[in-house]
Every structure is written in structure tokens, then in C-alpha cells.
Design a protein around this motif. Structure first.
Motif, PDB file in Angstrom:
ATOM      1  N   HIS A 214       3.340   4.479  -5.005  1.00 25.30           N
ATOM      2  CA  HIS A 214       3.248   3.071  -4.603  1.00 25.30           C
ATOM      3  C   HIS A 214       4.610   2.621  -4.088  1.00 25.30           C
ATOM      4  CE1 HIS A 214       3.757  -1.256  -5.669  1.00 25.30           C
ATOM      5  NE2 HIS A 214       2.584  -1.359  -5.079  1.00 25.30           N
ATOM      6  N   THR A 216       7.127  -0.409  -2.443  1.00 24.58           N
ATOM      7  CA  THR A 216       7.401  -1.828  -2.275  1.00 24.58           C
ATOM      8  C   THR A 216       8.582  -1.973  -1.321  1.00 24.58           C
ATOM      9  OG1 THR A 216       6.674  -2.274  -4.528  1.00 24.58           O
ATOM     10  CG2 THR A 216       7.959  -3.990  -3.452  1.00 24.58           C
ATOM     11  N   GLU A 224       2.807  -4.093   0.377  1.00 24.21           N
ATOM     12  CA  GLU A 224       2.953  -2.912  -0.457  1.00 24.21           C
ATOM     13  C   GLU A 224       1.950  -1.860   0.021  1.00 24.21           C
ATOM     14  OE1 GLU A 224       2.436  -4.105  -4.495  1.00 24.21           O
ATOM     15  OE2 GLU A 224       4.070  -5.563  -4.426  1.00 24.21           O
ATOM     16  N   PRO A 240      -4.322  -5.304   0.231  1.00 24.58           N
ATOM     17  CA  PRO A 240      -4.029  -5.702  -1.151  1.00 24.58           C
ATOM     18  C   PRO A 240      -5.165  -5.408  -2.134  1.00 24.58           C
ATOM     19  CG  PRO A 240      -3.284  -7.391   0.362  1.00 24.58           C
ATOM     20  CD  PRO A 240      -4.052  -6.392   1.183  1.00 24.58           C
ATOM     21  N   ALA A 241      -6.405  -5.545  -1.676  1.00 29.98           N
ATOM     22  CA  ALA A 241      -7.542  -5.277  -2.553  1.00 29.98           C
ATOM     23  C   ALA A 241      -7.612  -3.809  -2.947  1.00 29.98           C
ATOM     24  CB  ALA A 241      -8.843  -5.697  -1.863  1.00 29.98           C
ATOM     25  N   GLU A 242      -7.081  -2.926  -2.092  1.00 29.49           N
ATOM     26  CA  GLU A 242      -7.068  -1.497  -2.395  1.00 29.49           C
ATOM     27  C   GLU A 242      -5.814  -1.088  -3.172  1.00 29.49           C
ATOM     28  OE1 GLU A 242      -7.337   0.231   1.464  1.00 29.49           O
ATOM     29  OE2 GLU A 242      -9.505   0.000   1.596  1.00 29.49           O
ATOM     30  N   THR A 244      -3.972  -3.115  -5.338  1.00 31.51           N
ATOM     31  CA  THR A 244      -3.907  -3.700  -6.685  1.00 31.51           C
ATOM     32  C   THR A 244      -4.411  -2.779  -7.794  1.00 31.51           C
ATOM     33  OG1 THR A 244      -4.028  -5.961  -5.833  1.00 31.51           O
ATOM     34  CG2 THR A 244      -4.647  -5.630  -8.131  1.00 31.51           C
ATOM     35  N   PRO A 245      -5.540  -2.078  -7.615  1.00 30.14           N
ATOM     36  CA  PRO A 245      -5.982  -1.170  -8.690  1.00 30.14           C
ATOM     37  C   PRO A 245      -4.945  -0.095  -9.040  1.00 30.14           C
ATOM     38  CG  PRO A 245      -7.765  -1.556  -7.145  1.00 30.14           C
ATOM     39  CD  PRO A 245      -6.538  -2.154  -6.539  1.00 30.14           C
ATOM     40  N   THR A 247      -1.582  -0.473  -8.808  1.00 26.89           N
ATOM     41  CA  THR A 247      -0.508  -1.108  -9.572  1.00 26.89           C
ATOM     42  C   THR A 247      -0.955  -1.365 -11.005  1.00 26.89           C
ATOM     43  OG1 THR A 247      -1.178  -3.318  -8.812  1.00 26.89           O
ATOM     44  CG2 THR A 247       0.476  -2.162  -7.507  1.00 26.89           C
ATOM     45  N   ASP A 248      -2.209  -1.769 -11.174  1.00 27.51           N
ATOM     46  CA  ASP A 248      -2.745  -1.979 -12.517  1.00 27.51           C
ATOM     47  C   ASP A 248      -2.806  -0.656 -13.293  1.00 27.51           C
ATOM     48  OD1 ASP A 248      -3.069  -4.643 -11.904  1.00 27.51           O
ATOM     49  OD2 ASP A 248      -5.226  -4.494 -11.505  1.00 27.51           O
TER      50      ASP A 248
END
Length: 275
Positions: A214, A216, A224, A240-242, A244-245, A247-248
Motif C-alpha cells: 500500500h 501513500t 493512495e 478508494p473503495a478498493e 480501503t479494505p 488498509t483495514d
């Protein structure tokens, strides 16, 4: 001075030009019509689908958007920088996805990586890198990794946070001597202020199956990104929707990983056993 790369400059310039059009409330069709372009020409620019940016096209867009002064000079400088060729372009065997990733890694501020099967590229010795690849590709892989690793030692170094499986550290890739040298090298790099190494232990409740990096970036306008690479499979995510999982998931894995201090202690023990 911040690190830059042609790949990063192209991506940033495309985002800036899209943002400028959106702030003027002009449609893509209206801008294209005003400049006598086809709408697809502007779309390719805003989507970063141009291989080598044309400075006169950037200047024409800045005229339409009324950009002047130092801001205009900065964006034209980005366009000129984006026309350069990065060192990775010499390696023709790289896929376009891998080349994009390497180009953006050169400009990233922070990289977070999860590595379940091997010691991550940025932490490898040349001997380890060669052992991971067939003879014909080993030297090229080692050369690429040697170049990539420079981001860890620049005056403005990459902040590198990595979770690596304990099993990968114990695997004797390249034989006993190469393995011992690799672990010593890893200990040295783990001591850098900008490198945060955490081990996912064999005692964790579930095996480590994730593999991704990932990135930044310095500018908020640059989204990102996540690079996923498995043998025979690779993917690039910027939505972002792809992203975010991933990063979580990184945060979840941190909870099961050893702390940085515990990781250095275990790494030293494994290195002692390997000698």
C-alpha cells in the motif's frame, strides 16, 4: 528535496488537470470544443492514459483554466519531468503494472507491505533475489531490487512498514550461507529509523495469506494505491473503495503481529540459529 519520478509526475499532473477543470465547472466536451480537440483527447489526459505528456497540450489547458504565475510554472515543470524515462524503463521484461508500481514507489512517502512467502524485495540481498528466480532472470531481479532499495537511504527516505511471516524468515533460500547473510542484512535494515519490521509469528491463530503493498503519497490529490502480486497474478488498485479494505486488513494483521521490539529480538534469534 522530495523524491520524484516520471510515473508519479504524470499521475499527479493528470489529477491536477482534472481538478482544475472541475473547479471551473466546465464539462470535458466544452473544454475539448473550445480547444478544437476530440473529447477523447482530454479524457486520455485526465485519465493519465498518455505515455509521454505533450507540454503544448498542458499549456493550452492552463490557458483555458486561467492558471498563471508560479502555479502555471509548477505544472509545466511537472509536464517536463513527466517526459523523462525512469531507470525501470530499461527492464523490458517488466509488466506495465509492475513498472507503474515501481515508478510510483520511487515517489511514495509511506509504503506498507504484507509478505507471507518471502522476505520483501526492499529488504533482500542480491544473492537472495537471484535464488528466488531462474538463472536467466536472477541477475535482472537483483539489479532491479538494488535500484529500488535506494529509496530507503535517500535524504528524504521512504517510510517502510512491513509485516513478514516468520516462516519466510526461516526458509533457507539460496542455501545456508546466503540465508545467514540475508538475515544479517535484514537486522541492519530493521535498525533504520524509517524501516518498521514486524513479524507475523508461527504462533498466530491463523496463517498469513495476504500479499500486498500500500502506497501513500505526499500530495493529497494523489490517491493512495495498492499493488497486489502473487506468482502469475498481479493487480493495481487506486479506487478508494478498493483500497480501503487493504488498509483495514493491514491494521488487523498488526494486532496479530509481534511488536517491533519483539520482532527484532526474534529476528536476532533466527539469525543466530542460521549462522
Amino acid at each position: 528535496m522530495p523524491r520524484t519520478s516520471p510515473t508519479g509526475r504524470r499521475r499527479h499532473l493528470a489529477r491536477e488537470l482534472l481538478h482544475l477543470r472541475e473547479t471551473t465547472s466546465l464539462t470535458a466536451d466544452a473544454v475539448a470544443k473550445q480547444l478544437g480537440w476530440t473529447p477523447s483527447t482530454l479524457t486520455r489526459i485526465e485519465r493519465n492514459d498518455w505515455r509521454i505528456p505533450k507540454v503544448h497540450l498542458v499549456e493550452a489547458l492552463l490557458d483555458v483554466y486561467g492558471v498563471t504565475g508560479t502555479r502555471r510554472d509548477e505544472l509545466i515543470r511537472f509536464a517536463l519531468q513527466a517526459r523523462d524515462r525512469g531507470w525501470w524503463s530499461r527492464h523490458k521484461h517488466l509488466s506495465s503494472t509492475a513498472a507503474t508500481f515501481i515508478g510510483l514507489e520511487q515517489e511514495a512517502v509511506v509504503a506498507r507491505e504484507v509478505s507471507p512467502l518471502r522476505i520483501p524485495d526492499l529488504l533482500q540481498t542480491p544473492e537472495y533475489a537471484r535464488a528466488l528466480h531462474p538463472t536467466a532472470a536472477g541477475d535482472a531481479a537483483a539489479a532491479i531490487i538494488t535500484q529500488r532499495k535506494k529509496v530507503l537511504h535517500e535524504p528524504d527516505p521512504l517510510i517502510y512498514w512491513v509485516i513478514v511471516a516468520e516462516s519466510a524468515l526461516r526458509q533457507q533460500v539460496g542455501g545456508r550461507e546466503a540465508h545467514a547473510d540475508q538475515l544479517d542484512h535484514l537486522l541492519e535494515l530493521a535498525g533504520l529509523n524509517n524501516v518498521r519490521l514486524q513479524i507475523y509469528p508461527l504462533t498466530a491463530p491463523a496463517p498469513l495469506l495476504d500479499a500486498f503493498i500500500h502506497l501513500t503519497f505526499r500530495h493529497v490529490i494523489d490517491p493512495e494505491a495498492v499493488y497486489v502480486a502473487w506468482p502469475g497474478c498481479e493487480a493495481w488498485h487506486e479506487d478508494p473503495a478498493e483500497v480501503t479494505p487493504f488498509t483495514d486488513r493491514f491494521e488487523e494483521l498488526l494486532a496479530a503481529a509481534l511488536t517491533r521490539t519483539q520482532s527484532r529480538r526474534l529476528l536476532a534469534e533466527i539469525a543466530d540459529q542460521a549462522r
